[in-house]
Scaffold this active site. Structure first.
Site, short mmCIF file in Angstrom:
data_model
loop_
_atom_site.label_atom_id
_atom_site.label_comp_id
_atom_site.label_asym_id
_atom_site.label_seq_id
_atom_site.Cartn_x
_atom_site.Cartn_y
_atom_site.Cartn_z
CE1 TYR A 46 43.58 32.91 43.25
CE2 TYR A 46 42.14 34.60 42.32
CZ TYR A 46 43.23 34.24 43.12
OH TYR A 46 43.94 35.22 43.77
CG HIS B 279 45.08 44.24 42.27
ND1 HIS B 279 44.54 44.44 43.53
CD2 HIS B 279 46.23 44.93 42.25
CE1 HIS B 279 45.35 45.22 44.24
NE2 HIS B 279 46.39 45.54 43.49
N GLY C 263 35.33 52.21 48.91
CA GLY C 263 35.22 50.79 49.29
C GLY C 263 36.54 50.06 49.31
#
Ligand code: BV8
Ligand code: ZN
Length: 249
Positions: A71, A123, A192
């Site tokens: 991350y 998310h 997308g």
């Protein structure tokens, strides 16, 4: 699904003029031309890395340092990226059609940077952190400091990126709002995204069941293309400004 290019643009433009409530359901493809890799394309992240090791809850607790390295790499990449005309055309569209919403799976914050206001980050957001135990939350300034994994200054437990990992539910309030918006829209643009990931990939079904028109804008067909009323094949950066400029006429 109609995709004969010649009158597809005209039909979509007529729909845009006649409708009020729009949803833009976006995925990694809209940010690709801002320099952020997608997940499942030829050079996608999941081609190189195992999502269950690096982006799942079990993977996080098994090896938090490894997941934080993944991350941190993505935070530093995303921190310097800017919105592209795909993001900005949606933000400009919202200024005219004010009851438009962005429901994004992306965690890069580029819709907000582009000026969109009605955004739901399904998310989460990679530039935010939270404590795994207490209520501590914070925004990442430039980069997460070493050593990894970062520890909460308040309760000394693990910090985690404020994103929804595989194997954990979406935030209840976020999900209910996304369902309600999808159930009540006139037009849903699906932009997308491969629609591989649930439960977000159910939202186009909710919209369609309540009479919405589904318009896919994607560089290749997806598993849901047959469900769409229109499928515009091409890059979001190119196609969206052409499709959405009608609102400014
Ligand atoms: C849940 C955040 C239930 C992190 C993400 C086994 C184990 C664990 C879970 C599961 C399992 N099997 C199934 C599941 C459920 C799982 C799931 O759906 N898995 C899939 C893969 C089968 N879902 C979950 O775990 C979800 N939670 O189900 O909880 C529950 C309930 C109660 C109690 C406990 C549990 C949580 C899902 C969220 C996971 N987090 N991301 C991070 O980003 O690091 S998901 C990840 O995929 C990304 O966030 C991404 O947003 C999302 C979807 O990917 P896309 O955006 O669609 O990207 P992709 O590369 O796939 O596609 C890009 C598309 O763009 C392509 O079609 C390409 O052609 C196109 N394109 C490329 N360039 C362009 C373009 N289009 C236009 N223009 C261009 N220029
Ligand atoms: Zn804490």
């Amino acid at each position: 699904m109609k995709n004969n290019k010649s009158n597809i643009f005209q039909n979509i433009k007529d729909k845009i003029i006649d409708s009020d409530k729009f949803v833009f359901l976006t995925g990694a493809g809209i940010s690709k031309e801002s320099g952020i890799p997608t997940f499942r394309g030829p050079e996608g992240l999941w081609r190189k890395y195992d999502p269950m090791r690096l982006a799942s809850v079990s993977g996080f607790y098994k090896d938090p340092k490894l997941v934080w390295e993944f991350y941190k790499y993505r935070q530093e990449l995303i921190y310097n990226c800017s919105p592209n005309p795909g993001h900005t055309s949606i933000a400009d569209f919202e200024k005219i059609k004010e009851s438009s919403y962005v429901l994004t799976q992306n965690i890069d914050g580029l819709h907000e940077k582009a000026g969109s206001k009605n955004i739901i980050e399904l998310h989460g957001n990679i530039l935010k952190v939270e404590c795994t135990e207490c209520i501590f939350k914070d925004k990442i300034k430039q980069r997460i400091e070493e050593p990894l994994p970062p520890i909460c200054n308040i309760c000394k437990n693990l910090l985690r990126p404020s994103v929804i990992l595989f194997g954990e539910p979406l935030n209840q309030e976020v999900w209910e709002k996304a369902e309600q918006i999808s159930n009540n829209c006139d037009v849903m643009f699906i932009v997308g995204t491969s629609l591989n990931v649930g439960p977000v990939n159910q939202l186009p079904l909710y919209a369609k069941r309540n009479g919405a028109i589904l318009i896919e804008v994607n560089s290749e067909p997806t598993i849901f293309t047959e469900l769409m009323d229109y499928s515009v094949q091409g890059s979001a950066t190119e196609m969206l400004p052409q499709l959405l400029d009608i609102a400014h006429k």
